[in-house]
Design a protein around this motif. Structure first.
Motif, PDB file in Angstrom:
ATOM      1  N   LYS A 199       0.818  -1.215   0.000  1.00 55.53           N
ATOM      2  CA  LYS A 199       0.000   0.000   0.000  1.00 55.53           C
ATOM      3  C   LYS A 199       0.855   1.270   0.000  1.00 55.53           C
ATOM      4  CE  LYS A 199      -4.207  -2.060   1.882  1.00 55.53           C
ATOM      5  NZ  LYS A 199      -5.063  -1.757   0.732  1.00 55.53           N
ATOM      6  N   LEU A 200       0.758   2.100   1.044  1.00 60.16           N
ATOM      7  CA  LEU A 200       1.413   3.407   1.054  1.00 60.16           C
ATOM      8  C   LEU A 200       2.937   3.333   1.195  1.00 60.16           C
ATOM      9  CD1 LEU A 200      -1.126   5.465   3.200  1.00 60.16           C
ATOM     10  CD2 LEU A 200      -0.904   5.393   0.711  1.00 60.16           C
ATOM     11  N   TYR A 201       3.472   2.130   1.424  1.00 64.44           N
ATOM     12  CA  TYR A 201       4.925   1.969   1.440  1.00 64.44           C
ATOM     13  C   TYR A 201       5.519   2.095   0.040  1.00 64.44           C
ATOM     14  CZ  TYR A 201       4.965   0.303   6.284  1.00 64.44           C
ATOM     15  OH  TYR A 201       4.851   0.207   7.645  1.00 64.44           O
ATOM     16  N   ALA A 202       4.666   2.015  -0.992  1.00 64.64           N
ATOM     17  CA  ALA A 202       5.153   2.024  -2.372  1.00 64.64           C
ATOM     18  C   ALA A 202       5.986   3.260  -2.676  1.00 64.64           C
ATOM     19  CB  ALA A 202       3.970   1.923  -3.339  1.00 64.64           C
ATOM     20  N   SER A 203       5.489   4.437  -2.295  1.00 62.36           N
ATOM     21  CA  SER A 203       6.216   5.679  -2.575  1.00 62.36           C
ATOM     22  C   SER A 203       7.542   5.722  -1.836  1.00 62.36           C
ATOM     23  CB  SER A 203       5.364   6.887  -2.171  1.00 62.36           C
ATOM     24  OG  SER A 203       4.222   6.990  -2.972  1.00 62.36           O
ATOM     25  N   ALA A 204       7.555   5.249  -0.594  1.00 62.15           N
ATOM     26  CA  ALA A 204       8.772   5.305   0.223  1.00 62.15           C
ATOM     27  C   ALA A 204       9.884   4.457  -0.374  1.00 62.15           C
ATOM     28  CB  ALA A 204       8.459   4.853   1.648  1.00 62.15           C
ATOM     29  N   PHE A 205       9.573   3.214  -0.738  1.00 65.27           N
ATOM     30  CA  PHE A 205      10.605   2.328  -1.273  1.00 65.27           C
ATOM     31  C   PHE A 205      11.027   2.749  -2.678  1.00 65.27           C
ATOM     32  CE2 PHE A 205       8.966  -0.462   2.099  1.00 65.27           C
ATOM     33  CZ  PHE A 205      10.165  -0.847   2.690  1.00 65.27           C
ATOM     34  N   SER A 206      10.103   3.308  -3.436  1.00 65.09           N
ATOM     35  CA  SER A 206      10.448   3.824  -4.759  1.00 65.09           C
ATOM     36  C   SER A 206      11.423   4.992  -4.641  1.00 65.09           C
ATOM     37  CB  SER A 206       9.176   4.276  -5.488  1.00 65.09           C
ATOM     38  OG  SER A 206       9.489   4.920  -6.694  1.00 65.09           O
ATOM     39  N   SER A 207      11.163   5.893  -3.706  1.00 65.72           N
ATOM     40  CA  SER A 207      12.032   7.042  -3.479  1.00 65.72           C
ATOM     41  C   SER A 207      13.408   6.602  -2.990  1.00 65.72           C
ATOM     42  CB  SER A 207      11.386   7.987  -2.463  1.00 65.72           C
ATOM     43  OG  SER A 207      12.201   9.094  -2.199  1.00 65.72           O
ATOM     44  N   LEU A 208      13.434   5.585  -2.135  1.00 69.43           N
ATOM     45  CA  LEU A 208      14.703   5.073  -1.632  1.00 69.43           C
ATOM     46  C   LEU A 208      15.539   4.473  -2.753  1.00 69.43           C
ATOM     47  CD1 LEU A 208      16.505   4.493   0.814  1.00 69.43           C
ATOM     48  CD2 LEU A 208      15.267   2.340   1.122  1.00 69.43           C
ATOM     49  N   MET A 209      14.893   3.785  -3.689  1.00 66.57           N
ATOM     50  CA  MET A 209      15.615   3.205  -4.816  1.00 66.57           C
ATOM     51  C   MET A 209      16.225   4.294  -5.703  1.00 66.57           C
ATOM     52  SD  MET A 209      16.802   0.633  -6.311  1.00 66.57           S
ATOM     53  CE  MET A 209      16.040  -0.591  -5.248  1.00 66.57           C
ATOM     54  N   ILE A 210      15.526   5.407  -5.853  1.00 68.46           N
ATOM     55  CA  ILE A 210      16.068   6.526  -6.622  1.00 68.46           C
ATOM     56  C   ILE A 210      17.343   7.050  -5.965  1.00 68.46           C
ATOM     57  CG2 ILE A 210      15.639   8.927  -7.300  1.00 68.46           C
ATOM     58  CD1 ILE A 210      12.720   8.169  -7.738  1.00 68.46           C
ATOM     59  N   SER A 211      17.366   7.078  -4.638  1.00 66.70           N
ATOM     60  CA  SER A 211      18.570   7.510  -3.903  1.00 66.70           C
ATOM     61  C   SER A 211      19.748   6.594  -4.220  1.00 66.70           C
ATOM     62  CB  SER A 211      18.305   7.505  -2.394  1.00 66.70           C
ATOM     63  OG  SER A 211      17.234   8.328  -2.045  1.00 66.70           O
ATOM     64  N   ILE A 212      19.495   5.297  -4.199  1.00 64.77           N
ATOM     65  CA  ILE A 212      20.562   4.318  -4.445  1.00 64.77           C
ATOM     66  C   ILE A 212      21.119   4.468  -5.855  1.00 64.77           C
ATOM     67  CG2 ILE A 212      21.053   1.848  -4.659  1.00 64.77           C
ATOM     68  CD1 ILE A 212      18.950   1.399  -2.439  1.00 64.77           C
ATOM     69  N   ILE A 213      20.227   4.615  -6.835  1.00 58.79           N
ATOM     70  CA  ILE A 213      20.666   4.760  -8.226  1.00 58.79           C
ATOM     71  C   ILE A 213      21.456   6.051  -8.403  1.00 58.79           C
ATOM     72  CG2 ILE A 213      19.868   5.070 -10.604  1.00 58.79           C
ATOM     73  CD1 ILE A 213      17.477   3.282  -9.847  1.00 58.79           C
ATOM     74  N   SER A 214      21.030   7.127  -7.754  1.00 58.05           N
ATOM     75  CA  SER A 214      21.751   8.399  -7.846  1.00 58.05           C
ATOM     76  C   SER A 214      23.177   8.255  -7.329  1.00 58.05           C
ATOM     77  CB  SER A 214      21.011   9.481  -7.049  1.00 58.05           C
ATOM     78  OG  SER A 214      19.732   9.725  -7.584  1.00 58.05           O
ATOM     79  N   VAL A 215      23.334   7.580  -6.208  1.00 61.04           N
ATOM     80  CA  VAL A 215      24.671   7.374  -5.637  1.00 61.04           C
ATOM     81  C   VAL A 215      25.545   6.571  -6.592  1.00 61.04           C
ATOM     82  CG1 VAL A 215      25.950   6.219  -3.795  1.00 61.04           C
ATOM     83  CG2 VAL A 215      23.915   7.550  -3.246  1.00 61.04           C
ATOM     84  N   ILE A 216      24.977   5.524  -7.191  1.00 63.52           N
ATOM     85  CA  ILE A 216      25.740   4.686  -8.126  1.00 63.52           C
ATOM     86  C   ILE A 216      26.230   5.513  -9.310  1.00 63.52           C
ATOM     87  CG2 ILE A 216      25.549   2.786  -9.782  1.00 63.52           C
ATOM     88  CD1 ILE A 216      23.612   1.437  -7.806  1.00 63.52           C
ATOM     89  N   PHE A 217      25.374   6.363  -9.851  1.00 58.79           N
ATOM     90  CA  PHE A 217      25.762   7.164 -11.007  1.00 58.79           C
ATOM     91  C   PHE A 217      26.768   8.244 -10.641  1.00 58.79           C
ATOM     92  CE2 PHE A 217      22.650   5.076 -13.524  1.00 58.79           C
ATOM     93  CZ  PHE A 217      22.905   5.411 -14.846  1.00 58.79           C
ATOM     94  N   ILE A 218      26.624   8.826  -9.458  1.00 58.24           N
ATOM     95  CA  ILE A 218      27.560   9.869  -9.043  1.00 58.24           C
ATOM     96  C   ILE A 218      28.955   9.281  -8.827  1.00 58.24           C
ATOM     97  CG2 ILE A 218      28.140  11.472  -7.183  1.00 58.24           C
ATOM     98  CD1 ILE A 218      25.063  11.835  -6.824  1.00 58.24           C
ATOM     99  N   LEU A 219      29.015   8.072  -8.271  1.00 62.72           N
ATOM    100  CA  LEU A 219      30.302   7.431  -8.001  1.00 62.72           C
ATOM    101  C   LEU A 219      30.885   6.788  -9.250  1.00 62.72           C
ATOM    102  CD1 LEU A 219      29.571   5.739  -4.559  1.00 62.72           C
ATOM    103  CD2 LEU A 219      30.715   7.908  -4.998  1.00 62.72           C
ATOM    104  N   ARG A 220      30.012   6.497 -10.226  1.00 58.84           N
ATOM    105  CA  ARG A 220      30.441   5.846 -11.445  1.00 58.84           C
ATOM    106  C   ARG A 220      31.104   6.869 -12.386  1.00 58.84           C
ATOM    107  NH1 ARG A 220      27.807   4.682 -16.274  1.00 58.84           N
ATOM    108  NH2 ARG A 220      28.411   2.728 -17.278  1.00 58.84           N
TER     109      ARG A 220
END
Length: 450
Positions: A199-220
């Motif tokens: 349910k409402l956890y969908a937005s939270a985990f989606s936003s967290l995944m965006i954080s992880i991808i951003s870090v990967i691209f910044i470090l890459r």
């Protein structure tokens, strides 16, 4: 066939940066359509209201970023225009420009670190007060999802400074690719969480995944090397925040804050005075319409570093040629998307009415979607002028922000959603558009004559 398609895309101004950005928005729009089915199937009408109101409240990050994101790209582009980046990602050129770039990097990291922490504390406290006061049911599990969403949003706020910096180097394509991948994965996360009963956890985990991808691209890649080099550069000449950035930023900040009252007040006001169900309908309609706006804005946002560099070198003919192409292309795309959206609603009305009922009525959705065409044009004018390191739209933004906020609040509290949308549309067409055109025409001449 592919060469013909490529040639056709180039004619309407679609380069790789726009292609990646547009594909991300197309996936967002297409994925958003499918997400609507997941939301309708797995969330109640009231939970849908919470889902979209979460996003509207988190948009108050504008009050903490204060317009610095767009400024970073412009200022980096102005400094990089006098430097050279070799294939090994080593910066060369006059030391003063590298020094100024280094001072800017130090500034934005400190700024975003402090603001992201303040943002986290503020939204958690405000969210608990707001949803506890206006919430429709104690049976809706919103507290922990809200906290997790606030944490991930604050992380994303901090990380957003790095893509803005990278775009200033002209590598818009790389950041567009990052956002494309983020969009795909975040949509898949939303679907997975909704299907598994999150349910409402969908937005939270989606936003967290965006954080992880951003870090990967910044470090890459090799931008980490550039950041490390700039961070350790001996600073002999700085970009003076008080003298150079603040006189520009406070105007941008007020414009962005005004934008919150123009575009983000609908859901919180309707949630409070018309209920979660109406807020959910408005949220779902705005999601589709904002997807159109986000798609067309790509034609403009990807041009910021290049327009800024043109201005820095006083290449006004190239600047205006790019502007004219951008205006025509993005407007045609915007109009096409609005027509497609209205046709989709008509189709839903006749083929699957339960899903259609999750949107605002057709006539209201049509009126609201038409305003996007005018807002897209206004955005192009504003971006063009702001690339001159100036903010001539301050008075316009404040005026429209105040009028829109008053209209939304009083129409939402004392009338209904119909009055909210009609009031906003009239303000956009008869006040915002002509005032914006006047500012663009006069300031464009003034800046180039200087």
């Amino acid at each position: 066939m592919l060469p013909i398609l490529k040639k056709g895309l180039q004619k309407i101004g679609v380069d790789k940066a726009i292609a990646y950005s547009s594909l991300a928005r197309i996936i967002q729009a297409g994925g958003g359509v499918l997400t609507i089915f997941f939301i309708a199937a797995n969330l109640t009408s009231e939970e849908q209201g919470y889902y979209y109101t979460f996003g509207s409240i988190l948009a108050i990050q504008i009050f903490f970023e204060l317009g610095l994101g767009g400024i970073i790209t412009q200022y980096v582009a102005h400094e990089v225009a006098h430097l050279h980046l070799d294939p090994n990602n080593n910066l060369s050129g006059e030391i003063k420009y590298k020094s100024r770039l280094s001072s800017l990097l130090h500034l934005i990291i400190k700024w975003y670190l402090i603001m992201s922490m303040l943002f986290l504390i503020s939204v958690i406290i405000f969210g608990f007060y707001y949803f506890s006061t206006y919430g429709v049911s104690d049976n809706i599990n919103w507290k922990l999802p809200w906290v997790l969403l606030c944490i991930s949003a604050s992380i994303n706020l901090f990380l957003s400074s790095f893509p803005a910096f990278i775009q200033g180097f002209g590598d818009v394509k790389y950041i567009a690719l990052m956002r494309l991948i983020s969009q795909v994965i975040s949509i898949l996360i939303v679907w997975t969480i909704l299907l598994t009963g999150g349910k409402l956890y969908a937005s939270a985990f989606s936003s967290l995944m965006i954080s992880i991808i951003s870090v990967i691209f910044i470090l890459r890649k090799s931008y980490l090397k550039i950041f490390y080099s700039l961070w350790n550069t001996v600073i002999s000449e700085t970009i003076n925040y008080k003298k150079e950035i603040f006189p520009y930023q406070w105007k941008i900040a007020l414009s962005w804050i005004s934008g919150y009252f123009i575009f983000q007040m609908f859901n919180p006001v309707l949630f409070a005075y018309s209920g979660a169900k109406i807020a959910g309908q408005m949220g779902m309609t705005l999601t589709a319409i904002n997807g159109i706006m986000a798609l067309t804005v790509n034609w403009t946002s990807t041009k910021i570093p290049f327009w800024s560099a043109n201005i820095s070198r006083k290449e006004y003919n190239q600047l205006d040629e790019s502007y004219n192409n951008t205006l025509i292309s993005s407007t045609l795309v915007c109009i096409t998307c609005v027509i497609v959206f209205i046709l989709c609603l008509l189709t839903l009305l006749h083929l699957y009415e339960p899903l259609y009922n999750r949107f605002l009525p057709l006539w209201l959705s049509s009126i609201l979607s038409i305003t996007i065409i005018f807002n897209n044009i206004i955005n192009i004018w504003a971006t063009y002028l702001r690339c001159h390191k100036k903010e001539p739209f301050l008075i316009q933004s404040i005026t429209i922000g105040i009028l829109s906020a008053l209209s939304t609040f009083f129409m939402g509290k004392y009338v209904n959603v119909n009055a909210v949308i009609i009031g906003y549309t009239l303000i956009t067409i008869f006040i915002s558009l002509p005032l914006s055109y006047y500012i663009f025409k006069t300031k464009r001449l003034e800046y180039h004559s200087e």
